[in-house]
Each structure stands twice: as C-alpha cells, then as structure tokens.
Scaffold this motif. Structure first.
Motif, PDB file in Angstrom:
ATOM      1  N   PHE A 246      61.879  36.132 -60.693  1.00  0.00           N
ATOM      2  CA  PHE A 246      61.813  36.457 -61.442  1.00  0.00           C
ATOM      3  C   PHE A 246      61.840  36.923 -63.105  1.00  0.00           C
ATOM      4  O   PHE A 246      61.493  37.978 -64.236  1.00  0.00           O
ATOM      5  CB  PHE A 246      63.770  35.426 -62.072  1.00  0.00           C
ATOM      6  CG  PHE A 246      64.942  36.290 -62.482  1.00  0.00           C
ATOM      7  CD1 PHE A 246      64.815  36.412 -63.787  1.00  0.00           C
ATOM      8  CD2 PHE A 246      65.806  36.694 -61.951  1.00  0.00           C
ATOM      9  CE1 PHE A 246      65.891  36.609 -64.908  1.00  0.00           C
ATOM     10  CE2 PHE A 246      66.531  37.617 -62.662  1.00  0.00           C
ATOM     11  CZ  PHE A 246      66.939  37.710 -63.927  1.00  0.00           C
TER      12      PHE A 246
ATOM     13  N   ARG B  45      59.091  39.005 -63.125  1.00  0.00           N
ATOM     14  CA  ARG B  45      59.863  40.478 -63.855  1.00  0.00           C
ATOM     15  C   ARG B  45      60.242  40.735 -64.286  1.00  0.00           C
ATOM     16  O   ARG B  45      59.867  41.840 -65.245  1.00  0.00           O
ATOM     17  CB  ARG B  45      60.511  40.516 -62.424  1.00  0.00           C
ATOM     18  CG  ARG B  45      60.604  41.975 -62.220  1.00  0.00           C
ATOM     19  CD  ARG B  45      61.962  42.102 -60.655  1.00  0.00           C
ATOM     20  NE  ARG B  45      62.430  43.615 -60.567  1.00  0.00           N
ATOM     21  CZ  ARG B  45      62.864  44.301 -59.705  1.00  0.00           C
ATOM     22  NH1 ARG B  45      63.333  43.235 -58.913  1.00  0.00           N
ATOM     23  NH2 ARG B  45      62.963  45.496 -59.269  1.00  0.00           N
TER      24      ARG B  45
ATOM     25  N   GLY C  10      65.161  35.176 -68.014  1.00  0.00           N
ATOM     26  CA  GLY C  10      64.853  33.344 -67.334  1.00  0.00           C
ATOM     27  C   GLY C  10      65.898  32.488 -68.359  1.00  0.00           C
ATOM     28  O   GLY C  10      67.020  31.660 -67.949  1.00  0.00           O
TER      29      GLY C  10
ATOM     30  N   LEU D 215      70.388  42.547 -64.037  1.00  0.00           N
ATOM     31  CA  LEU D 215      69.443  41.782 -63.093  1.00  0.00           C
ATOM     32  C   LEU D 215      69.596  41.674 -61.815  1.00  0.00           C
ATOM     33  O   LEU D 215      70.920  42.123 -61.801  1.00  0.00           O
ATOM     34  CB  LEU D 215      69.239  40.357 -64.099  1.00  0.00           C
ATOM     35  CG  LEU D 215      69.340  40.389 -65.782  1.00  0.00           C
ATOM     36  CD1 LEU D 215      69.133  38.856 -66.077  1.00  0.00           C
ATOM     37  CD2 LEU D 215      67.579  41.412 -65.015  1.00  0.00           C
ATOM     38  N   GLU D 216      69.306  41.524 -61.156  1.00  0.00           N
ATOM     39  CA  GLU D 216      69.864  40.727 -59.371  1.00  0.00           C
ATOM     40  C   GLU D 216      70.355  39.499 -59.767  1.00  0.00           C
ATOM     41  O   GLU D 216      69.933  39.290 -60.285  1.00  0.00           O
ATOM     42  CB  GLU D 216      67.855  40.501 -58.864  1.00  0.00           C
ATOM     43  CG  GLU D 216      67.136  41.820 -59.096  1.00  0.00           C
ATOM     44  CD  GLU D 216      65.379  41.731 -57.851  1.00  0.00           C
ATOM     45  OE1 GLU D 216      65.573  40.448 -58.328  1.00  0.00           O
ATOM     46  OE2 GLU D 216      64.693  42.039 -57.905  1.00  0.00           O
TER      47      GLU D 216
ATOM     48  N   VAL E   3      71.453  35.873 -58.547  1.00  0.00           N
ATOM     49  CA  VAL E   3      70.894  34.872 -58.746  1.00  0.00           C
ATOM     50  C   VAL E   3      71.075  34.234 -57.676  1.00  0.00           C
ATOM     51  O   VAL E   3      72.574  33.663 -57.216  1.00  0.00           O
ATOM     52  CB  VAL E   3      70.618  34.362 -60.168  1.00  0.00           C
ATOM     53  CG1 VAL E   3      70.243  32.836 -60.092  1.00  0.00           C
ATOM     54  CG2 VAL E   3      70.243  35.176 -61.112  1.00  0.00           C
TER      55      VAL E   3
END
Length: 526
Positions: free
Chosen positions: A399, A402, A408, A472-473, A475
C-alpha cells in the motif's frame, strides 16, 4: 398503583419477548463460536466413539459461560456434551430427529424449545451447522432464566419506589438542615471579618502548595474554583490558559457575576492584547492589561512565566468598585497561578512525549509494556480474564509503495481513530511498531475479545478513504487473540501466543481473527 401494575404487566410481557430473542441471539453466537473452536483442537477430530477431543472441547467452551454445549456429526451422532460424561456421550441417542438439528442441516441454523431430560426443565436449543466440516455445534439454556429476570425486575421496581419515598423524605430534612446551616454560616461570616487577613494568607499558601503538587489541569481547575473565591469573595472571575495549539480555553470560573456576555468581552480583550507585537514584561505589575482594566469593575491580568504566555486571570464585579487592596491581592495571586500553570503544562508535555506515539497519538510500546504488567497483576490477583489482541494491517508495505508514505500515515491515523472510538477507557491500545498494533483489554474473556476484534476489523474494512482526491483501496487487518490465563500466564507468553495466532490469520488469507490454540492435556502435563 393501578398504573404501576399495568406498566409492570406490559413491561413483563415485552421483556419476555425481548429476553427470548436476546437469548436466542446469544446462544447463536455461542454455537457459532463453539463451531469455530473445533479448529483449536490440536489434532484433527475423527468421528469415532473412541475420541474424546470434542467432549473435552465442549467442556472447555461451556466453562466460559452458562450455556450447555453439544457437538454432533451431521449423521446425528453425539460427539461431545458439556453436561454428559464421555460414557454417556457414547450411549446417547441419534439426534437426527431433533427439530433444531433438522433445521440446521437445511438452513445452517436451527432453533427449538422443548423439555430436556438431561437438564430436567424446559430448554431452548440453538444449533449451527458447518458444511465444510460436517459438524453441528448446539448451545442450550433453561427457559426458566426468563422467570428469574422478571422476578428481579419486579423486585427492582418495588425497591425503586421505596427508595424514592425514602430519598424524598430524607431530602426534605436535609434541605431544612442545609438552609439552617447556611443562615448560621452567613452570620458567622459577618463575625469573622477580624481574622480575614490571616485567613487570606493561609489560603494563598494552601493554594500555592496544592497547585505545585498537582499533575494536571483538571485538578488545578478544581483547586482554583474552590480557593480563589475564598481569597476574593466580592469578585467573580475566571482563569484562562493557552493550550499547546495556541487556543484560549477556560480553566475555571466562579461567582454569580461571571456571565457569558462578560466572558466573551473579557476574552476578546485579552486575545487582542496577546496578539499585539509588544513583548511581554517580566514584572507582574506591567502584566496588567490596561486596555480593559480602566473600569473600576474589571481586572484583566496576563499570566506569564519565563517571558512565555501561559494564560489570563479576570475579575469582575457588578455595582461594587474594586478596591486597591483587592487589586494587590489579585496581582499576588496571579504570580502563583502563572508559575503553577507553566509547571503543569510542562509536565503534561513531557508525559505525553514519553507515553504517546507522535503519529497516531496511541500509547507507545514502552508505556504499553509497563501498563500490561500492572493489568496482568490485577487480573491474577482478582482471578479475572485479560485479553491481548495483536493486530497487523494487511499488505501495508505494498500500500505504501503504491500510494506513498503520506497516504500510509493517514491510514495509520484513521486506524488509531477507530480504536479510540470503539475501545473502553480501561483498554490499552498502542502502536507496537510500523503497521502493527497491540491492544490489552482487562476483565475481558474470550468471547468478548473475539466480538471486539471482529468489530474493529469490520469498522476498518468498511472505511471509504480518499487521499488527494484518490479513493484508496479498502484497508484490512489480521488479528490474533490470547487470553489470560487460558493461553499463558505471563505477558511475554501471552503476546507470543497472540502473535502466533496473528501469523495463523495471515496464512489463512488475512482479514480475519484467529484465537490462540489451547494446550492439549498432553502438552499441559509436559
């Protein structure tokens, strides 16, 4: 009384339905947990009449609550029961004709209520079926629990009525007594003006000692709100302080003349004075805010220590003129308050720096380890459970690679925020290192710890986060759980067991919660 009886009947009727639903839900959770607990058996369970692993597991799971646990194969054979001996399990009837078993095999979950020959009472049964393992876990509990709950409710209502009447009568007597005491106190106050100066010096010394001995602003506020009004009875006022974000906050106020309108006027005047470019002076006499102190009914004093702004001290009267004697007392008071507030602010900064992670504001590893030992000692002394959750964010390095380290850091802060919103005050959450976290939960058993872990995992994975307008993807995180004293007796061993469970969660595909394995009887003997 009639209304009370009608209310009792209505509440009792509603409570029976609510308790029935609640019991079914709780038994469903226990049955699901019992089904998943089969994975904690050291060796794979074989469906033979000679293997007692499931019977032992049923006893262990049932020991953490009041429910009866039964393990059944899909062919109807009973493999374990917390209320039966292993010999009785072997001779048990085939359960394929039980209503809850039939429904569980069809729909995955079955509920039934009937008379239990084993418990000798009407019992509710909840069964859960796992198609992958072909096992059924059934949790049951006597229905007479409803009756005891209703009886307790009736007794509580009667107790509340009696207590209310008692409190009303006692309050009347106390009110009369307090009014009488207030009249006597006022008369004595008029007679004690001769010793007012000695009393003022004593109070000032007491306040100074208490302020320099306190550790936080809340205690300081309590001290100031109790002692300052006694030092300057004719004046109403307030103490403000400047926090670490340079925001003005009221620490304490007192007196009937301190209203919102006065507060806003004084605060604005004080704020404008502080924003002037002129330097702060070290002499307290020059720290009087002359812009707002021209009035005979108002004093504004800047609280400064070591040429640094700490806060402000305001006094106000309505009608009375503030005498020179009171102004001198206020200046002497401000010197002691300035020094004390500066010391408290410094202590708080040092304490937070030593105990907190700067990015997430969670406790750091050192503070957690110290607090962990204290919590473990309390759990051992009071014979209570303690849960340890080791948490790791899944694929966090990828993460970061990317989306960048700023994204983060934002994710770590969001995870910490979710922890703070969903944990109790007594729970200890820390950033253990990197993307790994550790949570210590005092007075928490296995079931409560598992429910908490799943709640945290769901909250984190459900977050929709964006960074610089980029979505964002999701988590996810993996969680390992260990319980004192079930899995270990020391902090090091508990964290080790939780860490092992965490690695098992990683190997199982991540984004899941795994409980540490219980030691088998052979391992315990070794």
């Amino acid at each position: 009384m009639i209304i009370f009886i009608i209310s009792m009947v209505s509440i009792e009727h509603h409570l029976k339905g609510t308790l029935r639903t609640q019991f079914e839900q709780e038994l469903g959770i226990v049955a699901s947990f019992s089904l998943s607990a089969i994975n904690s058996v050291a060796n794979p369970v074989m469906v033979t009449p000679f293997n007692s692993s499931l019977d032992l597991l049923a006893n262990k799971v049932a020991s953490s609550g009041d429910a009866r646990i039964t393990y059944i194969h899909k062919n109807g054979q009973v493999l374990g029961d917390s209320k039966l001996t292993f010999e009785q399990v072997l001779s048990s009837d085939n359960h394929n004709n039980r209503k809850e078993i039939i429904t569980a095999l069809q729909k995955g979950k079955g509920i039934a209520a009937r008379y239990s020959d084993t418990l000798k009472t009407e019992t509710i049964y909840v069964a859960m079926y796992d198609q992958k393992s072909d096992y059924i876990a059934r949790a049951s509990m006597p229905l007479n629990t409803f009756d005891s709950s209703i009886l307790n409710l009736r007794l509580n209502f009667i107790f509340i009525i009696i207590l209310t009447l008692t409190v009303t009568v006692v309050s009347g007597f106390l009110a009369l007594k307090l009014i009488r005491m207030a009249v006597i106190k006022e008369r004595n106050l008029q007679e004690s003006k001769i010793i007012a100066r000695t009393r003022e010096i004593t109070l000032l010394q007491t306040m100074t000692t208490l302020l320099h001995g306190t550790e936080n602003m809340a205690d300081a506020a309590h001290i100031l709100s109790n002692i300052v009004p006694k030092l300057l009875p004719p004046l109403s006022g307030a103490v403000f302080f400047l926090n670490d974000d340079d925001v003005i906050q009221e620490l304490a106020h007192w007196g009937a003349n301190w209203s919102c309108e006065r507060e806003c006027t004084s605060t604005t005047c004080w704020y404008n004075k502080f924003n002037k470019s002129s330097p702060l002076h070290s002499k307290s006499k020059q720290n009087i805010n002359e812009d707002c102190s021209q009035s005979d009914h108002l004093i504004c004093i800047n609280l400064c220590a070591d040429m640094e702004l700490v806060g402000g001290l305001h006094f106000i009267t309505r009608g009375e003129v503030i005498s020179d004697e009171l102004r001198i007392t206020a200046l002497n008071l401000s010197e002691q308050i300035s020094s004390a507030l500066a010391n408290i602010r410094l202590k708080n900064r040092l304490r937070n720096q030593a105990a907190r992670d700067p990015l997430t504001n969670l406790y750091n590893r050192r503070f957690m380890l110290e607090s962990f030992e204290q919590a473990l000692n309390r759990a051992e002394r009071h014979e209570r459970n303690l849960a340890v959750l080791m948490i790791d964010l899944d694929l966090f390095k990828q993460f970061n690679d990317r989306f960048g380290h700023e994204a983060g850091d934002m994710i770590l802060q969001e995870v910490a925020r979710q922890f703070k919103e969903n944990l109790r005050l007594e729970d200890i959450a820390c950033r253990y290192g990197g993307e790994e976290f550790c949570i210590v939960c005092p007075d928490t058993g296995l079931r409560e710890a598992f429910v908490l872990a799943e709640k945290l995992r769901s909250c984190i994975s459900a977050q929709v986060l964006t960074f610089k307008s980029i979505e964002l993807e999701p988590v996810t995180m993996s969680i390992g759980i260990a319980i004192f004293p079930n899995h270990a007796l020391t902090s090091t061993e508990l964290m080790g067991q939780a860490d092992k469970a965490l690695y098992v969660a990683k190997r199982k595909g991540r984004n899941c919660t795994v409980v540490a394995q219980l030691k088998t009887p052979q391992q315990q003997e070794k």
